[in-house]
Scaffold this motif. Structure first.
Motif: not given
Length: 554
Positions: A254-255, A262-264, A490-493, A530-531
């Motif tokens: 995704f990054t 979108d993930i955020i 916790a969050t996915l990102y 990946k940041p």
């Protein structure tokens, strides 16, 4: 032949060995005696396997499985053996290590097409014992990355293969158990016969891999059934699978496609939805509930969660007031001490339980009370003039680590309370066989927060962390199943965002500091992400409590 000099911390003496001597040979020559079998060493503040050969002068400290890195080696090696056993007994079944729970590891076996039986488990366990008895060495081999990726793909380990590809290294390593290759992002034991104790048992719709107690390796860790914790894990696993972000490699994709934003957005919306659902439950029982208790371990985001819950309760027409248990500390001279004679601020008796209950009952009777404040510099509680009287529709939100402890509310009826346990239960895994520790997630958060708001360097936070964890294991986690609701903060990102902030702080830890080893471990862990930029994280996000930029006043 040229000799090299080492200093062994275990023997507190210097020794000379031929260039290329392995740590295993040195441990045997020095006849290192420990509580359990020596399984690895710290060489110049870096963890090394016993197969590591010395070519320069070094400081060496051998450790056994009771050491934090020793038990990590043990668990990785045990999972490799489990993987090998499953592959041998059920070649068409896939093993996934989903999470740490009940002092063990929850495993899923997919591809059965039916429910797992006790007989299935016994067959796998018997195969594991056979592999262990063969004393098969774990061999580390350097390979061209493209060859390692091809091997992993042939084994059906697509998540590992994709993560290897994303790193962009020319060469990499795989571990082999005879002809079976795999990787576990950390060191392994010398051979299978170092594994002395484990169990495998049915757990919900999967298996629980049980591990020994590091303080008493002949005894397995207790395995209490944690139904509520399991359910919240499963809920977030569903979210991760819905978005196809179950592993680091999925998130990295995704990054790389510039879709981190979108993930955020989706992750934050899922948090807001869950908090709103909790507020709705409280509102539906408002005629009884007088106090909402919010508890959780360090860096779980309790404070921001409490504030966001307050907003949602207000949406439901309630008037929330927030109180921190920290303001009910006893004066410093009355604080209990731990076994080392140090103040134990995380013990329940560090709270003035009587005074706290007295104030709650006064508030419930409609009386006005003066709320206390605690001066942490002077170690004194005082009254600063803040007063509170509860009216119709008012509700208290009490935040503190002891909120789930039944001893906290001695005079308040159970029906008048609602308990929420919050923790950062990491939602993604490294890959099929390596989960991400929730403790590492929280430690990364705390390193950033301590630097930004408390002036502590990463080395100081890392140094304090074992003591924090001991306090949590004693005072917090045993009571988490008392919660009415659990919330995963916790969050996915988030680890892809925390990376940018944590790496510079971890790199400041010097090689001659004891915390260097842990700093290097965390840096390696973060290197796989990946940041993702944090500019799309909203000001109400729980992560803002650690990164800064929150719209809440703390």
């Amino acid at each position: 032949m040229k000799n090299i000099e080492i200093y062994c911390h275990n023997t507190r003496s210097k020794h000379s060995y031929p260039l290329g001597t392995s740590l295993l040979e040195i441990s045997r020559d020095l006849d290192i005696k420990m509580k359990n079998t020596v399984c690895g060493a710290i060489v110049n503040h870096q963890v090394r396997e016993l197969s590591f050969c010395l070519v320069k002068p070094k400081q060496v400290e051998f450790f056994d499985v009771s050491h934090p890195d020793g038990i990590r080696m043990y668990i990785r090696s045990l999972i490799f053996v489990l993987y090998a056993a499953v592959k041998e007994v059920y070649p068409h079944v896939s093993l996934r290590i989903q999470k740490g729970i009940s002092n063990g590891y929850f495993c899923e076996l997919t591809g059965f097409g039916r429910e797992i039986t006790d007989k299935d488990i016994e067959l796998v366990k018997a195969e594991m014992k056979e592999i262990i008895a063969k004393e098969i060495p774990f061999i580390k081999r350097g390979l061209l990355t493209e060859d390692a990726v091809e091997h992993l793909m042939q084994e059906g380990l697509e998540d590992k293969a994709q993560l290897f590809e994303q790193q962009g290294h020319l060469f990499t390593s795989l571990y082999f158990l005879e002809n079976l290759g795999n990787y576990f992002y950390g060191h392994l034991l010398p051979s299978t016969n170092y594994i002395s104790n484990f169990n495998l048992e049915k757990y919900f719709d999967g298996l629980l891999l049980r591990i020994p107690d590091s303080d008493n390796f002949d005894k397995l860790m207790e395995a209490p059934k944690q139904k509520k914790l399991f359910e919240i894990y499963e809920e977030h696993k569903d979210w991760a699978q819905l978005l196809n972000v179950s592993t680091i490699s999925n998130l990295n994709e995704f990054t790389l496609k510039k879709q981190g934003g979108d993930i955020i957005k989706i992750a934050e919306a899922l948090h807001e939805k869950k908090i709103a659902e909790i507020a709705n439950i409280i509102h539906s029982r408002n005629s009884d509930i007088k106090v909402v208790l919010v508890a959780g371990p360090s860096a779980s985001g309790k404070t921001t969660f409490s504030k966001r819950l307050g907003v949602q309760l207000a949406v439901n027409g309630l008037h929330p007031y927030q109180i921190s248990l920290d303001n009910y500390f006893v004066d410093r001279e009355h604080t209990p001490r731990d076994e080392h004679g140090n103040y134990d601020f995380e013990a329940l008796d560090a709270i003035d339980i009587g005074f706290f209950n007295e104030q709650l009952l006064e508030l419930f009777r409609g009386k006005e009370v003066q709320l206390p404040k605690f001066d942490f510099h002077r170690g004194r509680r005082y009254l600063n003039g803040d007063k509170l009287r509860l009216k119709h529709g008012d509700i208290l939100i009490v935040e503190g680590i002891h909120g789930m402890n039944p001893r906290l509310l001695t005079d308040v009826q159970e029906k008048n309370t609602f308990k929420i346990f919050i923790s950062a239960l990491t939602q993604i895994s490294f890959d099929e066989h390596t989960h991400i520790s929730t403790s590492d997630n929280r430690l990364t958060r705390r390193i950033i927060r301590d630097s930004k708001y408390r002036g502590y360097g990463a080395s100081e936070t890392i140094k304090r962390w074992p003591s924090v964890r001991r306090g949590e294991e004693k005072n917090i986690f045993p009571y988490q199943e008392n919660a009415d609701v659990m919330f995963n903060s916790a969050t996915l990102y988030e680890l892809a965002v925390l990376k940018k902030y944590a790496e510079p702080l971890l790199k400041q830890v010097l090689e001659n500091q004891p915390e260097y080893m842990e700093a290097m471990r965390l840096l390696k862990f973060l290197s796989y992400f990946k940041p993702i930029d944090d500019n799309e994280i909203p000001p109400t996000s729980l992560l803002r409590e650690f990164l800064g930029g929150s719209s809440f006043v703390y």
